[in-house]
Design a protein around this motif. Structure first.
Motif, mmCIF file in Angstrom:
data_model
loop_
_atom_site.group_PDB
_atom_site.id
_atom_site.type_symbol
_atom_site.label_atom_id
_atom_site.label_comp_id
_atom_site.label_asym_id
_atom_site.label_seq_id
_atom_site.Cartn_x
_atom_site.Cartn_y
_atom_site.Cartn_z
ATOM 1 N N THR A 141 0.870 -1.100 0.107
ATOM 2 C CA THR A 141 -0.137 -0.030 0.000
ATOM 3 C C THR A 141 0.799 1.146 -0.077
ATOM 4 O O THR A 141 0.375 2.343 0.518
ATOM 5 C CB THR A 141 -1.195 -0.064 1.206
ATOM 6 O OG1 THR A 141 -0.276 -0.145 2.518
ATOM 7 C CG2 THR A 141 -1.931 -1.063 1.091
ATOM 8 N N PHE A 142 2.242 1.386 -0.803
ATOM 9 C CA PHE A 142 2.865 2.533 -0.742
ATOM 10 C C PHE A 142 1.863 3.366 -1.656
ATOM 11 O O PHE A 142 1.384 3.080 -2.626
ATOM 12 C CB PHE A 142 4.150 2.156 -1.618
ATOM 13 C CG PHE A 142 5.270 1.519 -0.780
ATOM 14 C CD1 PHE A 142 4.924 0.913 0.381
ATOM 15 C CD2 PHE A 142 6.529 1.678 -1.228
ATOM 16 C CE1 PHE A 142 5.693 0.205 1.014
ATOM 17 C CE2 PHE A 142 7.418 1.264 -0.400
ATOM 18 C CZ PHE A 142 7.190 0.560 0.698
ATOM 19 N N THR A 154 1.068 -1.398 -10.986
ATOM 20 C CA THR A 154 1.694 -2.662 -11.466
ATOM 21 C C THR A 154 3.256 -2.619 -10.632
ATOM 22 O O THR A 154 3.518 -3.547 -9.979
ATOM 23 C CB THR A 154 2.024 -2.567 -12.642
ATOM 24 O OG1 THR A 154 0.806 -2.678 -13.301
ATOM 25 C CG2 THR A 154 2.881 -3.768 -13.323
ATOM 26 N N ILE A 155 4.105 -1.557 -10.429
ATOM 27 C CA ILE A 155 5.071 -1.734 -9.919
ATOM 28 C C ILE A 155 5.226 -1.737 -8.232
ATOM 29 O O ILE A 155 5.911 -2.833 -8.004
ATOM 30 C CB ILE A 155 5.852 -0.194 -10.336
ATOM 31 C CG1 ILE A 155 6.172 0.114 -11.475
ATOM 32 C CG2 ILE A 155 7.350 0.080 -9.543
ATOM 33 C CD1 ILE A 155 6.732 1.298 -12.045
ATOM 34 N N VAL A 156 4.384 -1.274 -7.767
ATOM 35 C CA VAL A 156 4.329 -1.459 -6.020
ATOM 36 C C VAL A 156 3.687 -2.886 -5.928
ATOM 37 O O VAL A 156 4.469 -3.565 -5.068
ATOM 38 C CB VAL A 156 3.004 -0.283 -5.748
ATOM 39 C CG1 VAL A 156 2.829 -0.853 -4.280
ATOM 40 C CG2 VAL A 156 3.447 0.947 -5.723
ATOM 41 N N HIS A 157 2.835 -3.423 -6.623
ATOM 42 C CA HIS A 157 2.421 -4.863 -6.246
ATOM 43 C C HIS A 157 3.553 -5.730 -6.586
ATOM 44 O O HIS A 157 3.577 -6.818 -5.953
ATOM 45 C CB HIS A 157 1.070 -5.228 -7.313
ATOM 46 C CG HIS A 157 0.149 -4.288 -6.407
ATOM 47 N ND1 HIS A 157 -0.150 -3.944 -5.126
ATOM 48 C CD2 HIS A 157 -1.140 -3.721 -7.136
ATOM 49 C CE1 HIS A 157 -1.093 -3.358 -4.882
ATOM 50 N NE2 HIS A 157 -1.661 -3.166 -6.020
ATOM 51 N N ALA A 158 4.289 -5.546 -7.797
ATOM 52 C CA ALA A 158 5.212 -6.538 -8.211
ATOM 53 C C ALA A 158 6.458 -6.330 -7.299
ATOM 54 O O ALA A 158 7.033 -7.602 -7.066
ATOM 55 C CB ALA A 158 5.929 -6.254 -9.723
ATOM 56 N N GLY A 204 14.580 1.733 -6.396
ATOM 57 C CA GLY A 204 14.829 0.448 -6.160
ATOM 58 C C GLY A 204 13.482 -0.163 -6.252
ATOM 59 O O GLY A 204 13.564 -1.576 -6.496
ATOM 60 N N ILE A 205 12.262 0.290 -6.016
ATOM 61 C CA ILE A 205 11.046 -0.372 -6.253
ATOM 62 C C ILE A 205 10.956 -0.703 -7.847
ATOM 63 O O ILE A 205 10.437 -1.704 -8.079
ATOM 64 C CB ILE A 205 9.914 0.513 -5.787
ATOM 65 C CG1 ILE A 205 9.906 0.893 -4.494
ATOM 66 C CG2 ILE A 205 8.474 0.090 -6.448
ATOM 67 C CD1 ILE A 205 8.968 1.929 -3.717
ATOM 68 N N ALA A 206 11.335 0.503 -8.483
ATOM 69 C CA ALA A 206 10.943 0.178 -10.134
ATOM 70 C C ALA A 206 12.098 -0.856 -10.610
ATOM 71 O O ALA A 206 11.801 -1.827 -11.317
ATOM 72 C CB ALA A 206 11.169 1.454 -10.815
ATOM 73 N N GLU A 207 13.215 -0.936 -10.310
ATOM 74 C CA GLU A 207 14.136 -1.723 -10.774
ATOM 75 C C GLU A 207 14.222 -3.171 -10.208
ATOM 76 O O GLU A 207 14.187 -4.177 -11.181
ATOM 77 C CB GLU A 207 15.652 -1.458 -10.134
ATOM 78 C CG GLU A 207 16.419 -0.297 -10.753
ATOM 79 C CD GLU A 207 16.418 -0.173 -12.291
ATOM 80 O OE1 GLU A 207 16.537 -1.302 -12.853
ATOM 81 O OE2 GLU A 207 16.463 0.863 -12.993
ATOM 82 N N SER A 211 13.338 -6.283 -12.691
ATOM 83 C CA SER A 211 14.061 -7.621 -12.615
ATOM 84 C C SER A 211 13.044 -8.754 -12.657
ATOM 85 O O SER A 211 13.662 -9.666 -12.849
ATOM 86 C CB SER A 211 15.022 -7.388 -11.320
ATOM 87 O OG SER A 211 16.064 -6.531 -11.636
ATOM 88 N N ALA A 212 11.896 -8.444 -11.847
ATOM 89 C CA ALA A 212 10.788 -9.592 -11.883
ATOM 90 C C ALA A 212 10.216 -9.768 -13.108
ATOM 91 O O ALA A 212 9.366 -10.771 -13.053
ATOM 92 C CB ALA A 212 10.002 -9.224 -10.656
ATOM 93 N N GLY A 213 10.316 -8.966 -13.894
ATOM 94 C CA GLY A 213 9.659 -9.322 -15.334
ATOM 95 C C GLY A 213 8.314 -8.569 -15.182
ATOM 96 O O GLY A 213 7.538 -8.850 -16.344
ATOM 97 N N ALA A 214 7.970 -7.723 -14.299
ATOM 98 C CA ALA A 214 6.444 -7.074 -14.107
ATOM 99 C C ALA A 214 6.363 -6.036 -15.303
ATOM 100 O O ALA A 214 5.339 -5.642 -15.690
ATOM 101 C CB ALA A 214 6.182 -6.755 -12.972
ATOM 102 N N ILE A 215 7.298 -5.292 -15.309
ATOM 103 C CA ILE A 215 7.564 -4.074 -16.268
ATOM 104 C C ILE A 215 8.590 -4.413 -17.292
ATOM 105 O O ILE A 215 9.594 -5.033 -16.991
ATOM 106 C CB ILE A 215 7.405 -2.751 -15.540
ATOM 107 C CG1 ILE A 215 8.762 -2.610 -14.683
ATOM 108 C CG2 ILE A 215 6.135 -2.571 -14.635
ATOM 109 C CD1 ILE A 215 8.877 -1.345 -13.875
ATOM 110 N N THR A 216 8.757 -3.566 -18.418
ATOM 111 C CA THR A 216 9.774 -3.288 -19.658
ATOM 112 C C THR A 216 10.978 -2.465 -19.053
ATOM 113 O O THR A 216 10.546 -1.519 -18.106
ATOM 114 C CB THR A 216 9.165 -3.026 -20.680
ATOM 115 O OG1 THR A 216 9.047 -1.650 -20.875
ATOM 116 C CG2 THR A 216 8.129 -3.871 -21.357
ATOM 117 N N ARG A 217 12.089 -2.369 -19.561
ATOM 118 C CA ARG A 217 12.875 -1.477 -19.475
ATOM 119 C C ARG A 217 12.589 0.137 -19.711
ATOM 120 O O ARG A 217 12.839 0.877 -19.175
ATOM 121 C CB ARG A 217 14.389 -1.886 -20.247
ATOM 122 C CG ARG A 217 15.331 -0.939 -20.008
ATOM 123 C CD ARG A 217 16.185 -1.097 -18.715
ATOM 124 N NE ARG A 217 15.617 -0.069 -17.626
ATOM 125 C CZ ARG A 217 16.084 -0.400 -16.520
ATOM 126 N NH1 ARG A 217 16.716 -1.213 -16.007
ATOM 127 N NH2 ARG A 217 15.469 0.419 -15.518
#
Length: 249
Positions: A141-142, A154-158, A204-207, A211-217
């Motif tokens: 819940t950030f 998507t980023i927060v949950h991933a 840190g959250i986005a990277e 790395s988990a494959g949830a979002i693209t570069r």
């Protein structure tokens, strides 16, 4: 990145988080909730670089810091040579039954695979009437201001899904009740880092999500570019819910 490199990178971030507005007040509140008499043994589990142990000692407690990382313990001992810091696990604390008067763990239980075992160990080392304080953030819940709320969710949950128990803090009350603790109370506070600290945390959250494959570069870079622009113009907004649970043995 090796574990040593991860710890080296983590230490300055922890220092920055400890310095954000409200962080000192949060720690002070946890010390007040421990209600320890002068000279009483207080165990700080997951002590990291030792700031809480130092502050508890300065308040008159006989504080002992426990951390699983020998690297963290080395840093803590360097910063406070007269402090008592020991390598150890939340599951097996180096204390006799009922030896401690206080138990404190900040942002620790979300990393534990077996919270019930850790809370049972906390209860074992606490004397009757001893106090326990658990501080935790809810990773799921950030609250982040962004032009792209869908991508932000998507980023927060991933990122949360990479944590052993991302929603552990919201369960601290029931965890303490189930373990037989009394006078269980929960306070809800909010951490709001800004500037460079916010950017470091958001990076840190986005990277991690990338790395988990949830979002693209490309998505990570665009999202971070927006957040850096917000920070540069004093428009960044990051709020982290923090739960402070306290109870009596």
């Amino acid at each position: 990145m090796s574990r040593t490199d991860e710890i080296d990178a983590l230490i300055p971030l922890l220092d920055a988080v400890d310095a954000i507005p409200g962080a000192a007040e949060l720690r002070a509140r946890s010390y007040d909730l421990l209600a320890s008499a002068p000279g009483a043994l207080v165990v700080d589990v997951g002590c990291g670089a030792g700031r809480a142990v130092t502050e508890l000692t300065d308040r008159g407690a006989r504080a002992v810091g426990i951390d699983l990382s020998d690297q963290m313990i080395a840093v803590a001992r360097h910063r406070r040579p007269d402090g008592d810091f020991r390598v150890g696990s939340a599951y097996e604390l180096p204390f006799r039954d009922g030896e401690a008067n206080g138990y404190r763990a900040e942002k620790v239980f979300h990393d534990l695979d077996d919270q019930a075992r850790a809370i049972s160990e906390a209860r074992r080392v606490l004397a009757p009437g001893g106090r326990i304080v658990l501080i935790g953030q809810d990773w799921d819940t950030f609250v982040i201001e962004s032009d792209d709320p869908h991508l932000t969710r998507t980023i927060v949950h991933a990122r949360a899904d990479l944590v052993s128990n991302p929603r552990a803090a919201r369960g601290h009350r029931n965890l303490l009740l189930d373990a037989g603790f009394e006078n269980v109370e929960v306070e809800v506070l909010t951490g709001m880092p800004d500037g460079a600290t916010a950017v470091a945390m958001l990076t840190g959250i986005a990277e991690a999500s990338f790395s988990a494959g949830a979002i693209t570069r490309a998505q990570a870079d665009a999202w971070l570019a927006e957040q850096r622009e917000r920070a540069a113009t004093d428009r960044a907004f990051l709020a982290v819910p923090l739960f402070v649970a306290s109870a009596t043995r």
